[in-house]
Design a protein around this motif. Structure first.
Motif, PDB file in Angstrom:
ATOM      1  N   VAL A   1      19.281 -11.035  -9.814  1.00  8.97           N
ATOM      2  CA  VAL A   1      18.020 -10.977  -9.072  1.00  8.97           C
ATOM      3  C   VAL A   1      17.212 -12.218  -9.394  1.00  8.97           C
ATOM      4  CG1 VAL A   1      15.899  -9.677  -8.663  1.00  8.97           C
ATOM      5  CG2 VAL A   1      18.040  -8.454  -9.130  1.00  8.97           C
ATOM      6  N   LEU A   2      16.855 -12.996  -8.362  1.00 10.75           N
ATOM      7  CA  LEU A   2      16.097 -14.231  -8.545  1.00 10.75           C
ATOM      8  C   LEU A   2      14.838 -14.204  -7.695  1.00 10.75           C
ATOM      9  CD1 LEU A   2      19.076 -16.745  -8.214  1.00 10.75           C
ATOM     10  CD2 LEU A   2      17.944 -16.034 -10.327  1.00 10.75           C
ATOM     11  N   PRO A   3      13.750 -14.820  -8.158  1.00 12.80           N
ATOM     12  CA  PRO A   3      12.540 -14.879  -7.323  1.00 12.80           C
ATOM     13  C   PRO A   3      12.800 -15.715  -6.081  1.00 12.80           C
ATOM     14  CG  PRO A   3      12.330 -16.285  -9.253  1.00 12.80           C
ATOM     15  CD  PRO A   3      13.582 -15.499  -9.451  1.00 12.80           C
ATOM     16  N   ARG A   4      12.158 -15.310  -4.985  1.00  7.60           N
ATOM     17  CA  ARG A   4      12.368 -16.026  -3.716  1.00  7.60           C
ATOM     18  C   ARG A   4      11.241 -17.028  -3.499  1.00  7.60           C
ATOM     19  NH1 ARG A   4      13.337 -12.643   1.741  1.00  7.60           N
ATOM     20  NH2 ARG A   4      11.301 -11.805   1.195  1.00  7.60           N
TER      21      ARG A   4
ATOM     22  N   HIS B   1      25.268 -16.519  -2.375  1.00  6.48           N
ATOM     23  CA  HIS B   1      23.955 -15.948  -2.107  1.00  6.48           C
ATOM     24  C   HIS B   1      24.121 -14.747  -1.188  1.00  6.48           C
ATOM     25  CE1 HIS B   1      20.144 -16.049   0.413  1.00  6.48           C
ATOM     26  NE2 HIS B   1      19.694 -15.828  -0.808  1.00  6.48           N
ATOM     27  N   LEU B   2      23.469 -13.614  -1.536  1.00  6.44           N
ATOM     28  CA  LEU B   2      23.617 -12.386  -0.751  1.00  6.44           C
ATOM     29  C   LEU B   2      22.490 -12.185   0.251  1.00  6.44           C
ATOM     30  CD1 LEU B   2      24.730  -9.986  -3.622  1.00  6.44           C
ATOM     31  CD2 LEU B   2      26.184 -11.055  -1.882  1.00  6.44           C
ATOM     32  N   GLY B   3      21.386 -12.897   0.048  1.00  8.17           N
ATOM     33  CA  GLY B   3      20.282 -12.769   1.000  1.00  8.17           C
ATOM     34  C   GLY B   3      18.970 -12.426   0.327  1.00  8.17           C
TER      35      GLY B   3
ATOM     36  N   ALA C   1       0.829  -1.209   0.000  1.00  5.76           N
ATOM     37  CA  ALA C   1       0.000   0.000   0.000  1.00  5.76           C
ATOM     38  C   ALA C   1       0.864   1.259   0.000  1.00  5.76           C
ATOM     39  CB  ALA C   1      -0.926  -0.010   1.221  1.00  5.76           C
ATOM     40  N   MET C   2       1.984   1.242   0.716  1.00  2.00           N
ATOM     41  CA  MET C   2       2.866   2.406   0.763  1.00  2.00           C
ATOM     42  C   MET C   2       3.407   2.748  -0.624  1.00  2.00           C
ATOM     43  SD  MET C   2       6.487   2.847   2.814  1.00  2.00           S
ATOM     44  CE  MET C   2       7.404   1.915   1.571  1.00  2.00           C
ATOM     45  N   VAL C   3       3.872   1.741  -1.340  1.00  2.00           N
ATOM     46  CA  VAL C   3       4.411   1.975  -2.685  1.00  2.00           C
ATOM     47  C   VAL C   3       3.325   2.527  -3.599  1.00  2.00           C
ATOM     48  CG1 VAL C   3       5.356   0.825  -4.733  1.00  2.00           C
ATOM     49  CG2 VAL C   3       6.239   0.259  -2.453  1.00  2.00           C
ATOM     50  N   ARG C   4       2.131   1.965  -3.499  1.00  2.00           N
ATOM     51  CA  ARG C   4       1.040   2.383  -4.387  1.00  2.00           C
ATOM     52  C   ARG C   4       0.523   3.782  -4.024  1.00  2.00           C
ATOM     53  NH1 ARG C   4      -1.834  -1.448  -3.168  1.00  2.00           N
ATOM     54  NH2 ARG C   4      -3.235  -0.464  -1.670  1.00  2.00           N
ATOM     55  N   GLU C   5       0.253   4.016  -2.739  1.00  2.00           N
ATOM     56  CA  GLU C   5      -0.402   5.252  -2.331  1.00  2.00           C
ATOM     57  C   GLU C   5       0.518   6.463  -2.394  1.00  2.00           C
ATOM     58  OE1 GLU C   5      -2.104   4.598   1.502  1.00  2.00           O
ATOM     59  OE2 GLU C   5      -3.277   2.857   0.843  1.00  2.00           O
ATOM     60  N   TYR C   6       1.819   6.255  -2.262  1.00  2.00           N
ATOM     61  CA  TYR C   6       2.739   7.391  -2.245  1.00  2.00           C
ATOM     62  C   TYR C   6       3.521   7.520  -3.549  1.00  2.00           C
ATOM     63  CZ  TYR C   6       1.519   7.985   2.610  1.00  2.00           C
ATOM     64  OH  TYR C   6       0.817   8.213   3.785  1.00  2.00           O
ATOM     65  N   GLY C   7       3.074   6.816  -4.583  1.00  2.00           N
ATOM     66  CA  GLY C   7       3.628   6.993  -5.912  1.00  2.00           C
ATOM     67  C   GLY C   7       5.090   6.623  -6.055  1.00  2.00           C
ATOM     68  N   LEU C   8       5.558   5.631  -5.316  1.00  2.00           N
ATOM     69  CA  LEU C   8       6.939   5.191  -5.449  1.00  2.00           C
ATOM     70  C   LEU C   8       7.079   4.302  -6.685  1.00  2.00           C
ATOM     71  CD1 LEU C   8       7.658   4.263  -1.719  1.00  2.00           C
ATOM     72  CD2 LEU C   8       8.376   6.330  -2.923  1.00  2.00           C
ATOM     73  N   PRO C   9       8.247   4.268  -7.287  1.00  4.40           N
ATOM     74  CA  PRO C   9       8.445   3.357  -8.427  1.00  4.40           C
ATOM     75  C   PRO C   9       8.201   1.914  -7.984  1.00  4.40           C
ATOM     76  CG  PRO C   9      10.321   4.856  -8.183  1.00  4.40           C
ATOM     77  CD  PRO C   9       9.476   5.035  -6.974  1.00  4.40           C
ATOM     78  N   ASP C  10       7.674   1.106  -8.893  1.00  6.60           N
ATOM     79  CA  ASP C  10       7.425  -0.297  -8.561  1.00  6.60           C
ATOM     80  C   ASP C  10       8.758  -1.038  -8.423  1.00  6.60           C
ATOM     81  OD1 ASP C  10       4.672  -0.191  -8.501  1.00  6.60           O
ATOM     82  OD2 ASP C  10       4.500  -0.493 -10.662  1.00  6.60           O
ATOM     83  N   PRO C  11       8.959  -1.730  -7.301  1.00  5.83           N
ATOM     84  CA  PRO C  11      10.163  -2.553  -7.145  1.00  5.83           C
ATOM     85  C   PRO C  11       9.891  -3.961  -7.664  1.00  5.83           C
ATOM     86  CG  PRO C  11       8.952  -2.574  -5.108  1.00  5.83           C
ATOM     87  CD  PRO C  11       8.120  -1.750  -6.083  1.00  5.83           C
ATOM     88  N   VAL C  12      10.894  -4.804  -7.617  1.00  8.05           N
ATOM     89  CA  VAL C  12      10.659  -6.240  -7.752  1.00  8.05           C
ATOM     90  C   VAL C  12      10.485  -6.768  -6.326  1.00  8.05           C
ATOM     91  CG1 VAL C  12      11.785  -6.609  -9.953  1.00  8.05           C
ATOM     92  CG2 VAL C  12      13.178  -6.587  -7.885  1.00  8.05           C
ATOM     93  N   TRP C  13       9.485  -7.625  -6.141  1.00  6.82           N
ATOM     94  CA  TRP C  13       9.103  -8.042  -4.802  1.00  6.82           C
ATOM     95  C   TRP C  13       9.655  -9.430  -4.465  1.00  6.82           C
ATOM     96  CZ3 TRP C  13       6.904  -4.369  -1.922  1.00  6.82           C
ATOM     97  CH2 TRP C  13       6.151  -3.361  -2.542  1.00  6.82           C
ATOM     98  N   ASN C  14       9.985  -9.596  -3.185  1.00  3.76           N
ATOM     99  CA  ASN C  14      10.351 -10.906  -2.629  1.00  3.76           C
ATOM    100  C   ASN C  14      11.370 -11.640  -3.496  1.00  3.76           C
ATOM    101  OD1 ASN C  14       8.539 -10.712  -0.385  1.00  3.76           O
ATOM    102  ND2 ASN C  14       6.851 -11.154  -1.783  1.00  3.76           N
ATOM    103  N   ILE C  15      12.583 -11.127  -3.456  1.00  9.83           N
ATOM    104  CA  ILE C  15      13.627 -11.676  -4.334  1.00  9.83           C
ATOM    105  C   ILE C  15      14.844 -12.101  -3.512  1.00  9.83           C
ATOM    106  CG2 ILE C  15      12.896 -10.410  -6.359  1.00  9.83           C
ATOM    107  CD1 ILE C  15      15.913  -9.157  -4.512  1.00  9.83           C
TER     108      ILE C  15
END
Length: 345
Positions: free
Chosen positions: A342-345, A258-260, A235-249
């Motif tokens: 960047v890999l999906p988690r 592996h970096l985490g 909701a924070m990313v959407r409501e405050y107009g932040l650029p879309d990230p890649v999620w859960n990676i």
């Protein structure tokens, strides 16, 4: 006249209004009511009754929930303070108070508005928290709970009530029903009463995490808390107009280690975000060391890491959005980050 005679005693009938229906023997004496009259009024068929040792109800018939709560508080403080505690309706707020006795356990959770707790009228006993060195015993409807550190109470309907995490721990200590424990912990988080970390901290201090049914409920609680925090992050990313990230990676170095895992990552800005959902359990120091090592490693690679707690997402979403936006804007002034996979988690 002697020193024990009150200067202006109030007539007994004036003591029976809704705000002063429960009084201690010391308060009755201060109003000019001698012990003989107290005994007479409390005889079979009399107008008064003794609810707890030294605490009297100034009418016949069963006490209301409000009267039982006040009786328990008066019983727990009668040796320290002859005054009447704040009465319901005296100002309902959640400002901190520092009394010598605090309603806790299931009664406190009901006062906080929990739906999963029994109504006050169905509770056989009311838990009251007192300092460990107080010389009191549980009796009647009052169950004494001792503590070496009194919490900062909240005023609810004019009464001193333990904060939700402490009230939960005291309630769970008396429950063996795994389903009931799970329902209480889930409502605490889902209902917005508190964050999972605060609950786990109290359960840990109360040494309740050795009980399997409590551990199972805590695992469900932490999963519930993370899901809610993730929803707030979206909701924070959407409501405050932040650029879309890649999620859960997951991040890795090309052909390297592996970096985490991360909750969100902005590759173009080399900004990573991770929800700090650590719970204060016995492995807290080790878990924090893992967080610190990951952050240090990523920042050596030129990746800015932002940590946000669920509590901050709940209480100050706009401020957390500003923190992320500042990190994204500052990326243009930094040296390019190392290339990572960047890999999906």
């Amino acid at each position: 006249m002697n020193h024990n005679t009150p200067l202006s005693p109030r007539p007994v009938h004036q003591l029976s209004d809704v705000r002063r229906r429960v009084l201690t023997v010391a308060q009755l004496r201060a109003h000019g009511v001698p012990p003989a009259e107290i005994n007479e009024q409390c005889r079979a068929g009399g107008s008064w009754q003794q609810l707890l040792p030294g605490v009297y109800l100034l009418h016949p018939g069963p006490p209301t929930s409000e009267e039982r709560l006040n009786a328990v508080l008066l019983y727990a403080t009668r040796e320290r303070n002859a005054g009447v505690p704040p009465q319901p309706g005296a100002g309902e707020s959640h400002r901190p108070v520092h009394p010598e006795a605090v309603i806790t356990g299931l009664a406190a959770l009901t006062l906080h508005g929990f739906a999963a707790t029994p109504p006050l009228t169905s509770l056989d006993t009311i838990d009251v928290l007192v300092p460990r060195l107080r010389r009191l015993r549980s009796t009647g409807c009052a169950r004494i709970v001792r503590t070496s550190a009194m919490p900062t109470a909240q005023e609810v309907t004019g009464l001193p009530v333990a904060p939700v995490p402490r009230a939960l721990a005291d309630a769970v200590a008396e429950l063996s029903d795994a389903g009931a424990v799970r329902r209480l912990l889930t409502e605490a988080v889902r209902g917005g009463h508190c964050e999972p970390a605060a609950v786990v901290r109290e359960l840990t201090q109360a040494k309740l995490l050795t009980r399997p049914h409590v551990v199972d409920a805590v695992d469900s609680l932490l999963a519930e808390g993370r899901a809610i925090a993730e929803d707030r992050l979206f909701a924070m990313v959407r409501e405050y107009g932040l650029p879309d990230p890649v999620w859960n990676i997951d991040l890795r170095l090309p052909g390297g280690p592996h970096l985490g895992g991360l909750d969100a990552y902005w590759p173009e800005h080399a900004v990573a975000l991770e929800l700090d959902t650590r719970a204060p359990r016995q492995d807290e120091d080790a878990l924090w060391s893992e967080y610190a090592r990951k952050r240090e490693h990523l920042e050596r690679l030129g990746i800015t890491v932002v940590y946000i707690t669920p509590k901050k997402l709940r209480d100050s979403l706009d401020q957390q959005a500003a923190v992320v936006r500042t990190a994204l804007m500052a990326s243009v002034d930094r040296d390019p980050a190392a290339y990572v996979v960047v890999l999906p988690r």
